[in-house]
Scaffold this active site. Structure first.
Site, PDB file in Angstrom:
ATOM      1  N   CYS A 190      49.416   0.668  50.199  1.00 48.69           N
ATOM      2  CA  CYS A 190      48.679  -0.362  49.467  1.00 48.69           C
ATOM      3  C   CYS A 190      47.335   0.218  49.040  1.00 48.69           C
ATOM      4  O   CYS A 190      46.619   0.798  49.868  1.00 48.69           O
ATOM      5  CB  CYS A 190      48.463  -1.584  50.363  1.00 48.69           C
ATOM      6  SG  CYS A 190      47.606  -2.933  49.510  1.00 48.69           S
ATOM      7  N   LEU A 191      47.010   0.058  47.768  1.00 48.04           N
ATOM      8  CA  LEU A 191      45.755   0.617  47.266  1.00 48.04           C
ATOM      9  C   LEU A 191      44.549  -0.077  47.894  1.00 48.04           C
ATOM     10  O   LEU A 191      43.446   0.459  47.864  1.00 48.04           O
ATOM     11  CB  LEU A 191      45.703   0.495  45.740  1.00 48.04           C
ATOM     12  CG  LEU A 191      46.789   1.298  44.991  1.00 48.04           C
ATOM     13  CD1 LEU A 191      46.712   1.018  43.490  1.00 48.04           C
ATOM     14  CD2 LEU A 191      46.658   2.796  45.259  1.00 48.04           C
ATOM     15  N   GLY A 209      51.814  -0.130  41.243  1.00 46.17           N
ATOM     16  CA  GLY A 209      51.664  -1.563  41.008  1.00 46.17           C
ATOM     17  C   GLY A 209      50.240  -1.984  41.322  1.00 46.17           C
ATOM     18  O   GLY A 209      49.477  -1.243  41.964  1.00 46.17           O
ATOM     19  N   GLN A 249      43.476  -7.685  43.682  1.00 42.45           N
ATOM     20  CA  GLN A 249      43.009  -6.355  44.114  1.00 42.45           C
ATOM     21  C   GLN A 249      41.849  -5.846  43.263  1.00 42.45           C
ATOM     22  O   GLN A 249      41.163  -4.907  43.665  1.00 42.45           O
ATOM     23  CB  GLN A 249      44.162  -5.350  44.060  1.00 42.45           C
ATOM     24  CG  GLN A 249      45.246  -5.614  45.107  1.00 42.45           C
ATOM     25  CD  GLN A 249      46.343  -4.594  45.058  1.00 42.45           C
ATOM     26  OE1 GLN A 249      47.239  -4.689  44.219  1.00 42.45           O
ATOM     27  NE2 GLN A 249      46.285  -3.593  45.919  1.00 42.45           N
ATOM     28  N   HIS A 256      50.645 -10.159  47.124  1.00 42.92           N
ATOM     29  CA  HIS A 256      49.183 -10.119  46.897  1.00 42.92           C
ATOM     30  C   HIS A 256      48.703 -11.417  46.243  1.00 42.92           C
ATOM     31  O   HIS A 256      47.627 -11.925  46.555  1.00 42.92           O
ATOM     32  CB  HIS A 256      48.803  -8.956  45.980  1.00 42.92           C
ATOM     33  CG  HIS A 256      48.586  -7.646  46.693  1.00 42.92           C
ATOM     34  ND1 HIS A 256      47.661  -7.483  47.698  1.00 42.92           N
ATOM     35  CD2 HIS A 256      49.158  -6.424  46.524  1.00 42.92           C
ATOM     36  CE1 HIS A 256      47.676  -6.226  48.116  1.00 42.92           C
ATOM     37  NE2 HIS A 256      48.583  -5.555  47.429  1.00 42.92           N
ATOM     38  N   HIS A 261      55.938  -6.822  46.699  1.00 42.76           N
ATOM     39  CA  HIS A 261      54.632  -6.447  47.279  1.00 42.76           C
ATOM     40  C   HIS A 261      53.497  -7.073  46.453  1.00 42.76           C
ATOM     41  O   HIS A 261      52.534  -7.611  47.018  1.00 42.76           O
ATOM     42  CB  HIS A 261      54.540  -4.910  47.292  1.00 42.76           C
ATOM     43  CG  HIS A 261      53.259  -4.334  47.802  1.00 42.76           C
ATOM     44  ND1 HIS A 261      53.170  -3.593  48.967  1.00 42.76           N
ATOM     45  CD2 HIS A 261      51.989  -4.365  47.298  1.00 42.76           C
ATOM     46  CE1 HIS A 261      51.920  -3.207  49.143  1.00 42.76           C
ATOM     47  NE2 HIS A 261      51.177  -3.654  48.142  1.00 42.76           N
ATOM     48  N   GLU A 262      53.630  -7.018  45.118  1.00 41.16           N
ATOM     49  CA  GLU A 262      52.559  -7.548  44.248  1.00 41.16           C
ATOM     50  C   GLU A 262      52.525  -9.078  44.266  1.00 41.16           C
ATOM     51  O   GLU A 262      51.439  -9.681  44.263  1.00 41.16           O
ATOM     52  CB  GLU A 262      52.719  -7.034  42.809  1.00 41.16           C
ATOM     53  CG  GLU A 262      52.752  -5.514  42.651  1.00 41.16           C
ATOM     54  CD  GLU A 262      51.629  -4.785  43.348  1.00 41.16           C
ATOM     55  OE1 GLU A 262      50.555  -5.379  43.578  1.00 41.16           O
ATOM     56  OE2 GLU A 262      51.830  -3.603  43.701  1.00 41.16           O
TER      57      GLU A 262
HETATM   58  O1  K1U Z   1      49.743  -3.119  45.292  1.00 44.93           O
HETATM   59  C1  K1U Z   1      49.385  -2.000  45.655  1.00 44.93           C
HETATM   60  O2  K1U Z   1      48.598  -1.867  46.566  1.00 44.93           O
HETATM   61  C2  K1U Z   1      49.968  -0.794  44.982  1.00 44.93           C
HETATM   62  C3  K1U Z   1      51.058  -0.119  45.802  1.00 44.93           C
HETATM   63  C4  K1U Z   1      52.397  -0.687  45.379  1.00 44.93           C
HETATM   64  C5  K1U Z   1      53.584  -0.363  46.241  1.00 44.93           C
HETATM   65  C6  K1U Z   1      53.830   0.886  46.748  1.00 44.93           C
HETATM   66  C7  K1U Z   1      54.961   1.137  47.522  1.00 44.93           C
HETATM   67  C8  K1U Z   1      55.849   0.144  47.777  1.00 44.93           C
HETATM   68  C9  K1U Z   1      55.599  -1.102  47.271  1.00 44.93           C
HETATM   69  C10 K1U Z   1      54.473  -1.357  46.502  1.00 44.93           C
HETATM   70  C11 K1U Z   1      51.006   1.362  45.531  1.00 44.93           C
HETATM   71  O3  K1U Z   1      51.162   1.791  44.443  1.00 44.93           O
HETATM   72  S1  K1U Z   1      50.687   2.372  46.883  1.00 44.93           S
HETATM   73  C12 K1U Z   1      50.685   4.030  46.270  1.00 44.93           C
HETATM   74  C13 K1U Z   1      51.989   4.563  45.770  1.00 44.93           C
HETATM   75  O4  K1U Z   1      52.029   4.989  44.646  1.00 44.93           O
HETATM   76  C14 K1U Z   1      53.260   4.591  46.571  1.00 44.93           C
HETATM   77  C15 K1U Z   1      53.285   4.535  47.948  1.00 44.93           C
HETATM   78  C16 K1U Z   1      54.503   4.577  48.653  1.00 44.93           C
HETATM   79  C17 K1U Z   1      55.700   4.690  47.977  1.00 44.93           C
HETATM   80  C18 K1U Z   1      55.665   4.738  46.580  1.00 44.93           C
HETATM   81  C19 K1U Z   1      54.448   4.721  45.899  1.00 44.93           C
HETATM   82 ZN    ZN Z   2      49.091  -3.626  47.867  1.00 47.10          ZN
END
Ligand code: K1U
Ligand code: ZN
Length: 169
Positions: free
Chosen positions: A92-93, A46, A51, A138, A134-135
């Site tokens: 979170c990226l 996401g 971001q 943001h 989560h998004e």
């Molecule tokens: O918004 C962001 O920073 C992206 C984030 C989204 C997210 C990941 C996990 C749970 C909720 C929202 C990411 O993509 S982090 C990297 C990732 O691919 C990931 C990390 C943990 C679990 C699943 C995926």
């Molecule tokens: Zn995030």
């Protein structure tokens, strides 16, 4: 399409609520395309416009699941949240290297516009519900670790600072 830089913790845009989109035009569609490209390059599931430094209410999600096509949501609004809640790990990226278990409603209903400006309504559960919440956070200037206890949050911020220091050496 173009790759955009991802803003990191400490950047003001991550703490600023995004502005509503008045018209879903080509500029918004270019932003969406760039966000998909940037998210995929960073191996995320996401990404929200703040971001990539754009303070507007747009998010993209791609769970890499054949049954769930990639989604772009403009002006998303969570209109229903389940009473049932679930705890799961999030990353979170914008805060790479830091993960935390976050409790959220297990399912949500979201209303938004798609990339053509058409209204859409999504019933989401499991990882999709988590990722959309989560998004949307943001877009409101909220980060995942704001939703854990104060002690845990301080620990995560300390870990982040340590990682940043080590990376700068
Ligand atoms: O918004 C962001 O920073 C992206 C984030 C989204 C997210 C990941 C996990 C749970 C909720 C929202 C990411 O993509 S982090 C990297 C990732 O691919 C990931 C990390 C943990 C679990 C699943 C995926
Ligand atoms: Zn995030």
């Amino acid at each position: 399409m173009a790759l955009r830089g991802i803003e990191l913790l400490g950047s003001d845009v991550l703490r600023t609520p995004g502005e509503e989109i008045v018209q879903v035009d080509d500029e918004v569609r270019t932003l969406i395309d760039d966000m998909f490209e940037t998210m995929r390059a960073a191996e995320g599931i996401g990404l929200a416009a703040p971001q990539v430094g754009v303070s507007r209410r747009v998010l993209v999600v791609d769970l890499h699941d054949e049954e769930m096509p990639p989604l772009a949501l403009v002006n998303p609004r969570v209109v229903r949240s389940s009473r049932e809640r679930e705890r799961a790990e999030e990353g979170c990226l914008s805060v790479p290297g830091v993960v935390a278990v976050v409790e959220r409603p297990s399912s949500v209903t979201v209303e938004a516009l798609d990339s053509d400006g058409a209204p859409l309504r999504i019933e989401a559960d499991d990882l999709l519900a988590r990722c959309i919440q989560h998004e949307v956070d943001h877009l409101d200037g909220i980060l995942f670790f704001d939703r854990v206890g104060a002690l845990k949050r301080d620990m995560l911020v300390r870990k982040w600072r340590k990682l940043q220091k080590a990376a700068a050496k």
